[in-house]
Design a protein around this motif. Structure first.
Motif, PDB file in Angstrom:
ATOM      1  N   GLU A 200       0.998  -1.387  -0.001  1.00 40.41           N
ATOM      2  CA  GLU A 200       0.105   0.084  -0.203  1.00 40.41           C
ATOM      3  C   GLU A 200       0.828   1.229  -0.020  1.00 40.41           C
ATOM      4  N   ASN A 201       1.965   1.273   0.499  1.00 40.11           N
ATOM      5  CA  ASN A 201       2.990   2.604   0.593  1.00 40.11           C
ATOM      6  C   ASN A 201       3.998   2.334   0.091  1.00 40.11           C
ATOM      7  N   TYR A 202       4.887   1.485  -0.453  1.00 39.22           N
ATOM      8  CA  TYR A 202       5.952   1.500  -1.412  1.00 39.22           C
ATOM      9  C   TYR A 202       5.780   1.458  -2.768  1.00 39.22           C
ATOM     10  N   PRO A 203       5.981   2.660  -3.515  1.00 43.21           N
ATOM     11  CA  PRO A 203       5.813   2.945  -5.081  1.00 43.21           C
ATOM     12  C   PRO A 203       6.275   1.726  -5.838  1.00 43.21           C
ATOM     13  N   GLY A 204       5.322   1.111  -6.362  1.00 41.14           N
ATOM     14  CA  GLY A 204       5.731   0.166  -7.583  1.00 41.14           C
ATOM     15  C   GLY A 204       5.364  -1.362  -6.857  1.00 41.14           C
ATOM     16  N   LEU A 205       4.847  -1.411  -5.625  1.00 45.39           N
ATOM     17  CA  LEU A 205       4.861  -2.997  -5.321  1.00 45.39           C
ATOM     18  C   LEU A 205       3.284  -3.422  -5.171  1.00 45.39           C
ATOM     19  N   ALA A 206       2.367  -2.454  -5.532  1.00 40.02           N
ATOM     20  CA  ALA A 206       1.175  -2.820  -5.354  1.00 40.02           C
ATOM     21  C   ALA A 206       0.343  -4.381  -5.918  1.00 40.02           C
ATOM     22  N   ASN A 207       1.216  -4.560  -6.793  1.00 38.88           N
ATOM     23  CA  ASN A 207       0.934  -5.998  -7.543  1.00 38.88           C
ATOM     24  C   ASN A 207       1.917  -6.940  -7.354  1.00 38.88           C
ATOM     25  N   SER A 208       2.810  -6.516  -6.794  1.00 39.10           N
ATOM     26  CA  SER A 208       4.149  -7.531  -6.548  1.00 39.10           C
ATOM     27  C   SER A 208       3.912  -8.937  -5.955  1.00 39.10           C
ATOM     28  N   LYS A 209       4.143  -9.785  -6.603  1.00 42.85           N
ATOM     29  CA  LYS A 209       4.281 -11.179  -5.949  1.00 42.85           C
ATOM     30  C   LYS A 209       5.338 -11.055  -4.786  1.00 42.85           C
ATOM     31  N   VAL A 210       4.922 -12.196  -3.839  1.00 48.59           N
ATOM     32  CA  VAL A 210       5.693 -12.123  -2.651  1.00 48.59           C
ATOM     33  C   VAL A 210       6.328 -13.595  -2.503  1.00 48.59           C
ATOM     34  N   ILE A 211       7.645 -13.705  -2.274  1.00 43.06           N
ATOM     35  CA  ILE A 211       8.581 -14.972  -2.025  1.00 43.06           C
ATOM     36  C   ILE A 211       8.944 -14.869  -0.570  1.00 43.06           C
ATOM     37  N   MET A 212       8.880 -15.701   0.028  1.00 44.97           N
ATOM     38  CA  MET A 212       9.646 -15.760   1.460  1.00 44.97           C
ATOM     39  C   MET A 212      10.529 -16.970   1.493  1.00 44.97           C
TER      40      MET A 212
END
Length: 386
Positions: A200-212
């Motif tokens: 929600e707050n970091y520009p460019g991450l709204a639709n980013s996939k997440v890998i842990m």
């Protein structure tokens, strides 16, 4: 066919025997030199392991406390081969709820995390290395396979610190009442909030996939997170994740024993097993004074107290486990060479233990260990596993 004189034949035989003796002597000398070199190398490498142990654990607490600190430390980052790492990172904090499951509890705290955006391009994936029971450091997001992936896929790297460890302190102290919030479900909810906040707050991450990714306990968190929050996690890498939570986790020590066998030898495994068995027998047979003298154990050790005896053998077991768990190069073979170079099984265990002792005696009393953990400040207690 002319025959050689008997005297000449006798001389050849005598000379042959002399050569045989010389060859035997040479063989013995070679073996002695090899044994000396092996013992010297093993001793040198054991000193290396000892130095690493105290570098991680410091000087606070009993040997048992220190052995736990060594086991429950941040997984070390291996040496990178033909990799271009990035030293670029920042340390940030994010506000977290103290209790994610009680709407009436409005208390919050600052969770620490590290960030590396050296390779990030808009829309690139989020790579999160999940912190466990340790203080986070930048190695995990500046070197290694996670960094390789971020570079290849234009991703951003985060390293989250687990509540109550390192500098992530949700409460003013660690009294029993406050440790109510040291729970894996709360820690997983911290991660869920972290992902939502960044999107929600970091520009460019709204639709980013997440890998842990994680190791040991934090690897288990990765798996459990996927189970509880499947919509937030695209994929995960769980290294050595103990998924079945149990009190008597004997399988862990079985792996340690297997490592001594497979990376060392059957003789090495037997030396450790027989040495421990001999120590147990000596304590049962009223020879505790010999054990205490041999291992320089402090006088506050009570061989009639099962908790003290448990502390002794747990400390020894943890020291072996630490070497196996964080082994590099020939650590285990060198350990086995050192043990097998000693005159007998029990002496090998005693000398191994004494390697981890400075001046004075070894404090192995359960009472002193307990008093260490009774300190509810962040200076000592559970938070010192950092």
């Amino acid at each position: 066919t002319p025959r050689l004189p008997k005297v000449f034949i006798a001389g050849l035989i005598s000379q042959g025997r002399l050569f045989d003796k010389m060859r035997s002597l040479q063989t013995v000398l070679v073996l002695l030199v090899a044994l000396y070199a092996s013992t010297t190398t093993a001793k040198f490498n054991l000193e290396k392991l000892r130095a690493n142990f105290f570098n991680v654990t410091g000087a606070k607490g009993s040997l048992y406390v220190q052995s736990l600190k060594y086991l429950q430390r941040e997984p070390p980052v291996g040496n990178s081969v033909n990799r271009a790492g990035s030293a670029r990172y920042t340390t940030e904090t994010i506000e977290q709820k103290l209790d994610h499951f009680d709407a009436s509890n409005t208390r919050t705290w600052q969770m620490r995390y590290m960030e590396n955006d050296a390779y990030f391009k808009e829309g690139g994936p989020i790579f999160i290395y999940v912190g466990g029971e340790w203080t986070i450091s930048p190695g995990r997001i500046t070197n290694g396979h996670f960094v390789d992936l971020a570079k290849e896929h234009n991703g951003i790297l985060f390293y989250t610190e687990h509540r109550y460890y390192g500098q992530s302190r949700p409460t003013s102290d660690i009294t029993v009442e406050n440790l109510e919030y040291l729970h894996v479900k709360q820690a997983l909810a911290d991660l869920a909030h972290f992902i939502k906040y960044q999107r929600e707050n970091y520009p460019g991450l709204a639709n980013s996939k997440v890998i842990m990714a994680g190791g040991s306990y934090s690897a288990t968190m990765v798996v459990w997170f996927k189970h509880l929050y499947p919509e937030l996690l695209t994929g995960g890498f769980a290294s050595s994740a103990p998924l079945l939570a149990k009190v008597d986790f004997k399988e862990y020590k079985e792996v340690v024993g297997r490592a001594l066998r497979e990376l060392g030898s059957e003789q090495c495994y037997n030396r450790v097993q027989n040495g421990i068995a001999t120590l147990e027998t000596m304590l049962v047979d009223g020879r505790a004074a010999e054990v205490k003298a041999m291992m320089k154990i402090c006088n506050n050790f009570d061989e009639e107290n099962d908790l003290d005896v448990w502390t002794l053998f747990s400390s020894i077991s943890n020291l072996f486990s630490g070497i196996v768990q964080y082994q590099t190069g020939n650590d285990v073979p060198d350990l086995c060479d050192y043990l097998l170079a000693q005159e007998d099984d029990v002496t090998a265990i005693a000398k191994f233990l004494l390697t981890y002792v400075g001046s004075g005696c070894i404090d192995l009393s359960y009472k002193d260990t307990l008093s260490y953990y009774m300190d509810s400040t962040y200076a000592m207690g559970a938070s010192t596993y950092t």
